[in-house]
Design a protein around this motif. Sequence first.
Motif, PDB file in Angstrom:
ATOM      1  N   GLY A 102      72.108 -47.060  50.687  1.00 23.33           N
ATOM      2  CA  GLY A 102      73.080 -46.110  51.210  1.00 23.33           C
ATOM      3  C   GLY A 102      73.810 -45.294  50.150  1.00 23.33           C
ATOM      4  N   GLN A 103      73.497 -45.505  48.881  1.00 20.53           N
ATOM      5  CA  GLN A 103      74.143 -44.778  47.789  1.00 20.53           C
ATOM      6  C   GLN A 103      73.162 -43.750  47.211  1.00 20.53           C
ATOM      7  N   ASN A 104      73.686 -42.581  46.839  1.00 22.21           N
ATOM      8  CA  ASN A 104      72.855 -41.541  46.238  1.00 22.21           C
ATOM      9  C   ASN A 104      72.779 -41.749  44.725  1.00 22.21           C
ATOM     10  N   TYR A 105      71.555 -41.620  44.196  1.00 23.24           N
ATOM     11  CA  TYR A 105      71.320 -41.758  42.757  1.00 23.24           C
ATOM     12  C   TYR A 105      70.429 -40.616  42.298  1.00 23.24           C
ATOM     13  N   THR A 106      70.648 -40.162  41.066  1.00 25.26           N
ATOM     14  CA  THR A 106      69.720 -39.243  40.421  1.00 25.26           C
ATOM     15  C   THR A 106      69.046 -40.026  39.310  1.00 25.26           C
ATOM     16  N   ILE A 107      67.735 -40.138  39.422  1.00 25.74           N
ATOM     17  CA  ILE A 107      66.953 -40.910  38.458  1.00 25.74           C
ATOM     18  C   ILE A 107      66.185 -39.920  37.595  1.00 25.74           C
ATOM     19  N   ILE A 108      66.256 -40.104  36.278  1.00 24.91           N
ATOM     20  CA  ILE A 108      65.544 -39.226  35.349  1.00 24.91           C
ATOM     21  C   ILE A 108      64.412 -40.034  34.724  1.00 24.91           C
ATOM     22  N   GLY A 109      63.217 -39.491  34.822  1.00 23.98           N
ATOM     23  CA  GLY A 109      62.058 -40.186  34.264  1.00 23.98           C
ATOM     24  C   GLY A 109      60.841 -39.288  34.227  1.00 23.98           C
ATOM     25  N   GLN A 110      59.721 -39.876  33.890  1.00 27.70           N
ATOM     26  CA  GLN A 110      58.482 -39.106  33.749  1.00 27.70           C
ATOM     27  C   GLN A 110      57.552 -39.253  34.941  1.00 27.70           C
ATOM     28  N   GLU A 111      57.864 -40.155  35.832  1.00 33.39           N
ATOM     29  CA  GLU A 111      56.987 -40.403  36.974  1.00 33.39           C
ATOM     30  C   GLU A 111      57.145 -39.317  38.034  1.00 33.39           C
ATOM     31  N   GLY A 112      56.114 -39.184  38.845  1.00 36.59           N
ATOM     32  CA  GLY A 112      56.116 -38.174  39.900  1.00 36.59           C
ATOM     33  C   GLY A 112      56.882 -38.627  41.133  1.00 36.59           C
ATOM     34  N   LYS A 113      57.055 -37.700  42.045  1.00 34.70           N
ATOM     35  CA  LYS A 113      57.815 -37.949  43.281  1.00 34.70           C
ATOM     36  C   LYS A 113      57.198 -39.086  44.094  1.00 34.70           C
ATOM     37  N   ARG A 114      55.900 -39.080  44.223  1.00 31.56           N
ATOM     38  CA  ARG A 114      55.209 -40.102  45.022  1.00 31.56           C
ATOM     39  C   ARG A 114      55.511 -41.506  44.482  1.00 31.56           C
ATOM     40  N   HIS A 115      55.452 -41.645  43.168  1.00 31.72           N
ATOM     41  CA  HIS A 115      55.740 -42.931  42.533  1.00 31.72           C
ATOM     42  C   HIS A 115      57.191 -43.335  42.792  1.00 31.72           C
ATOM     43  N   MET A 116      58.089 -42.404  42.587  1.00 33.84           N
ATOM     44  CA  MET A 116      59.512 -42.708  42.767  1.00 33.84           C
ATOM     45  C   MET A 116      59.849 -42.989  44.228  1.00 33.84           C
ATOM     46  N   ASP A 117      59.180 -42.309  45.161  1.00 35.29           N
ATOM     47  CA  ASP A 117      59.375 -42.620  46.586  1.00 35.29           C
ATOM     48  C   ASP A 117      58.987 -44.074  46.860  1.00 35.29           C
ATOM     49  N   LEU A 118      57.879 -44.496  46.292  1.00 29.08           N
ATOM     50  CA  LEU A 118      57.414 -45.866  46.488  1.00 29.08           C
ATOM     51  C   LEU A 118      58.401 -46.865  45.863  1.00 29.08           C
ATOM     52  N   VAL A 119      58.870 -46.573  44.654  1.00 33.56           N
ATOM     53  CA  VAL A 119      59.833 -47.455  43.997  1.00 33.56           C
ATOM     54  C   VAL A 119      61.103 -47.569  44.848  1.00 33.56           C
ATOM     55  N   THR A 120      61.605 -46.428  45.293  1.00 31.81           N
ATOM     56  CA  THR A 120      62.820 -46.428  46.111  1.00 31.81           C
ATOM     57  C   THR A 120      62.624 -47.246  47.381  1.00 31.81           C
ATOM     58  N   LYS A 121      61.491 -47.067  48.043  1.00 29.23           N
ATOM     59  CA  LYS A 121      61.196 -47.831  49.267  1.00 29.23           C
ATOM     60  C   LYS A 121      61.145 -49.331  48.973  1.00 29.23           C
ATOM     61  N   LEU A 122      60.464 -49.709  47.895  1.00 29.85           N
ATOM     62  CA  LEU A 122      60.368 -51.130  47.546  1.00 29.85           C
ATOM     63  C   LEU A 122      61.741 -51.724  47.243  1.00 29.85           C
ATOM     64  N   VAL A 123      62.571 -50.994  46.503  1.00 28.33           N
ATOM     65  CA  VAL A 123      63.917 -51.483  46.179  1.00 28.33           C
ATOM     66  C   VAL A 123      64.723 -51.681  47.452  1.00 28.33           C
ATOM     67  N   ASN A 124      64.701 -50.683  48.330  1.00 29.53           N
ATOM     68  CA  ASN A 124      65.448 -50.810  49.588  1.00 29.53           C
ATOM     69  C   ASN A 124      64.911 -51.964  50.430  1.00 29.53           C
ATOM     70  N   ASP A 125      63.592 -52.088  50.532  1.00 26.79           N
ATOM     71  CA  ASP A 125      62.999 -53.181  51.310  1.00 26.79           C
ATOM     72  C   ASP A 125      63.412 -54.538  50.753  1.00 26.79           C
ATOM     73  N   GLN A 126      63.359 -54.676  49.429  1.00 27.23           N
ATOM     74  CA  GLN A 126      63.697 -55.964  48.833  1.00 27.23           C
ATOM     75  C   GLN A 126      65.192 -56.258  48.929  1.00 27.23           C
ATOM     76  N   LEU A 127      66.027 -55.249  48.784  1.00 26.98           N
ATOM     77  CA  LEU A 127      67.464 -55.455  48.976  1.00 26.98           C
ATOM     78  C   LEU A 127      67.748 -55.928  50.394  1.00 26.98           C
ATOM     79  N   ASN A 128      67.126 -55.272  51.382  1.00 28.14           N
ATOM     80  CA  ASN A 128      67.307 -55.682  52.780  1.00 28.14           C
ATOM     81  C   ASN A 128      66.828 -57.108  53.004  1.00 28.14           C
ATOM     82  N   GLU A 129      65.716 -57.466  52.397  1.00 31.17           N
ATOM     83  CA  GLU A 129      65.181 -58.818  52.551  1.00 31.17           C
ATOM     84  C   GLU A 129      66.144 -59.852  51.964  1.00 31.17           C
TER      85      GLU A 129
END
Length: 146
Positions: free
Chosen positions: A14-41
Amino acid sequence: MVQEKKRYKAVIAGQNYTIIGQEGKRHMDLVTKLVNDQLNEIKQMSPQIDTEQASVLLAINAMSDQLKKQEKLLKLEKQVAELKQSAIRVVELENRVKRIEAIEAEAREVLDKNGQGEVEIQNHVEAQQILNENRKRQIQQKTAHE
């Protein structure tokens, strides 16, 4: 070549973050989804903890997984190095066998040429001795003719 850094906007717990890195959007979307899923779990398993505590547990789990994967990678790299050494040794042995076979074939030719085709060559040392004796005779014949 240095890769350009990209800015990625993510919503995590529920918090907004700006992440700076070299990975593409698709990769970061997956990372964000995994983090949220694991936090919820984690929160479902332990409803009494807050988001910050769940985040710390997630970080601990992530680091633990990373260490295990690094150990596995090191083991695999070691196995690859050992397999490369084994492959080199196999090639060396194959080359030795080919040289021995060539010596034995040449010795067989010498025996056939000298009318001794029925003589059996027992091993490569014997084959080398036959070749040495043949060369010795050739040298003696040359020096006798000179």
